[in-house]
Design a protein around this motif. Sequence first.
Motif, PDB file in Angstrom:
ATOM      1  N   GLU A   1       0.190   3.571  10.979  1.00  0.00           N
ATOM      2  CA  GLU A   1      -1.178   3.538  11.485  1.00  0.00           C
ATOM      3  C   GLU A   1      -2.143   3.152  10.364  1.00  0.00           C
ATOM      4  O   GLU A   1      -3.067   2.337  10.574  1.00  0.00           O
ATOM      5  CB  GLU A   1      -1.574   4.904  12.052  1.00  0.00           C
ATOM      6  CG  GLU A   1      -0.802   5.314  13.295  1.00  0.00           C
ATOM      7  CD  GLU A   1      -1.110   6.747  13.710  1.00  0.00           C
ATOM      8  OE1 GLU A   1      -2.117   7.316  13.235  1.00  0.00           O
ATOM      9  OE2 GLU A   1      -0.341   7.296  14.506  1.00  0.00           O
ATOM     10  N   ILE A   2      -1.934   3.715   9.193  1.00  0.00           N
ATOM     11  CA  ILE A   2      -2.814   3.405   8.061  1.00  0.00           C
ATOM     12  C   ILE A   2      -2.694   1.924   7.687  1.00  0.00           C
ATOM     13  O   ILE A   2      -3.697   1.251   7.403  1.00  0.00           O
ATOM     14  CB  ILE A   2      -2.481   4.317   6.861  1.00  0.00           C
ATOM     15  CG1 ILE A   2      -2.836   5.769   7.200  1.00  0.00           C
ATOM     16  CG2 ILE A   2      -3.204   3.866   5.601  1.00  0.00           C
ATOM     17  CD1 ILE A   2      -2.367   6.779   6.188  1.00  0.00           C
ATOM     18  N   THR A   3      -1.476   1.391   7.718  1.00  0.00           N
ATOM     19  CA  THR A   3      -1.265  -0.023   7.394  1.00  0.00           C
ATOM     20  C   THR A   3      -2.016  -0.912   8.389  1.00  0.00           C
ATOM     21  O   THR A   3      -2.648  -1.903   7.994  1.00  0.00           O
ATOM     22  CB  THR A   3       0.237  -0.352   7.420  1.00  0.00           C
ATOM     23  OG1 THR A   3       0.910   0.518   6.516  1.00  0.00           O
ATOM     24  CG2 THR A   3       0.499  -1.788   7.029  1.00  0.00           C
ATOM     25  N   ARG A   4      -1.963  -0.595   9.688  1.00  0.00           N
ATOM     26  CA  ARG A   4      -2.690  -1.383  10.694  1.00  0.00           C
ATOM     27  C   ARG A   4      -4.195  -1.311  10.464  1.00  0.00           C
ATOM     28  O   ARG A   4      -4.906  -2.317  10.563  1.00  0.00           O
ATOM     29  CB  ARG A   4      -2.349  -0.871  12.100  1.00  0.00           C
ATOM     30  CG  ARG A   4      -1.010  -1.351  12.623  1.00  0.00           C
ATOM     31  CD  ARG A   4      -0.865  -1.080  14.118  1.00  0.00           C
ATOM     32  NE  ARG A   4      -1.036   0.332  14.472  1.00  0.00           N
ATOM     33  CZ  ARG A   4      -0.050   1.211  14.542  1.00  0.00           C
ATOM     34  NH1 ARG A   4       1.186   0.845  14.289  1.00  0.00           N
ATOM     35  NH2 ARG A   4      -0.303   2.463  14.880  1.00  0.00           N
ATOM     36  N   ASP A   5      -4.708  -0.127  10.119  1.00  0.00           N
ATOM     37  CA  ASP A   5      -6.143   0.018   9.869  1.00  0.00           C
ATOM     38  C   ASP A   5      -6.573  -0.813   8.661  1.00  0.00           C
ATOM     39  O   ASP A   5      -7.633  -1.464   8.680  1.00  0.00           O
ATOM     40  CB  ASP A   5      -6.506   1.495   9.648  1.00  0.00           C
ATOM     41  CG  ASP A   5      -6.349   2.324  10.916  1.00  0.00           C
ATOM     42  OD1 ASP A   5      -6.270   1.731  12.009  1.00  0.00           O
ATOM     43  OD2 ASP A   5      -6.303   3.569  10.808  1.00  0.00           O
ATOM     44  N   ILE A   6      -5.761  -0.804   7.627  1.00  0.00           N
ATOM     45  CA  ILE A   6      -6.086  -1.585   6.429  1.00  0.00           C
ATOM     46  C   ILE A   6      -6.052  -3.084   6.744  1.00  0.00           C
ATOM     47  O   ILE A   6      -6.924  -3.852   6.298  1.00  0.00           O
ATOM     48  CB  ILE A   6      -5.122  -1.235   5.269  1.00  0.00           C
ATOM     49  CG1 ILE A   6      -5.404   0.185   4.776  1.00  0.00           C
ATOM     50  CG2 ILE A   6      -5.254  -2.234   4.131  1.00  0.00           C
ATOM     51  CD1 ILE A   6      -4.421   0.693   3.758  1.00  0.00           C
ATOM     52  N   ALA A   7      -5.087  -3.506   7.537  1.00  0.00           N
ATOM     53  CA  ALA A   7      -5.012  -4.930   7.914  1.00  0.00           C
ATOM     54  C   ALA A   7      -6.232  -5.325   8.718  1.00  0.00           C
ATOM     55  O   ALA A   7      -6.795  -6.421   8.518  1.00  0.00           O
ATOM     56  CB  ALA A   7      -3.722  -5.192   8.698  1.00  0.00           C
ATOM     57  N   ALA A   8      -6.679  -4.476   9.621  1.00  0.00           N
ATOM     58  CA  ALA A   8      -7.869  -4.784  10.414  1.00  0.00           C
ATOM     59  C   ALA A   8      -9.098  -4.870   9.519  1.00  0.00           C
ATOM     60  O   ALA A   8      -9.947  -5.755   9.689  1.00  0.00           O
ATOM     61  CB  ALA A   8      -8.052  -3.716  11.494  1.00  0.00           C
ATOM     62  N   LEU A   9      -9.214  -3.975   8.566  1.00  0.00           N
ATOM     63  CA  LEU A   9     -10.347  -4.030   7.639  1.00  0.00           C
ATOM     64  C   LEU A   9     -10.278  -5.295   6.775  1.00  0.00           C
ATOM     65  O   LEU A   9     -11.307  -5.901   6.470  1.00  0.00           O
ATOM     66  CB  LEU A   9     -10.355  -2.788   6.735  1.00  0.00           C
ATOM     67  CG  LEU A   9     -10.840  -1.501   7.377  1.00  0.00           C
ATOM     68  CD1 LEU A   9     -10.646  -0.327   6.433  1.00  0.00           C
ATOM     69  CD2 LEU A   9     -12.314  -1.621   7.759  1.00  0.00           C
TER      70      LEU A   9
END
Length: 150
Positions: free
Chosen positions: A119-127
């Motif tokens: 989940e953290i990886t997806r959030d960082i990619a979106a940012l």
Amino acid sequence: MAAPEQEQSQSFVDRLSRQGEEALGKIAEELISNPVVNAAIARAFEAREKAVQAQEAAMGALNLPSAADIERVTRRLRSVSQRLEGIEDSIDRLDERVAGVGGGSGEDRLARIESRPDEITRDIAALATLLAPGSEPMPRAQERLTVTDS
């Protein structure tokens, strides 16, 4: 034996028993009041105490525990055992509280923890896509918004 003969023999035995007890009591009183016997008893107790001290010294020299040493260790072991049981009870209560807060078994919690980095990886990619060069900057009004967990 007839009943009167039996009663007579019992009363004779009772009388004899009483007389024997009285005689023993008188002898004991005379022995206690006799200074020679009294001194002998005192010396016997002193000798016993010295023998006990000598025994403890010999056992100490041989590095053998005395009965008092064993009793002390036994009491200490009981104390440690009781403390350990208290600690085990506390750990059990803490484990129950953690299980209640976690809302599931250990395997469920582990699965949630393992999914968290994804989940953290997806959030960082979106940012990263939002902040990538060539994308529009974030409006100033949006920068000041506070985000709360819901």
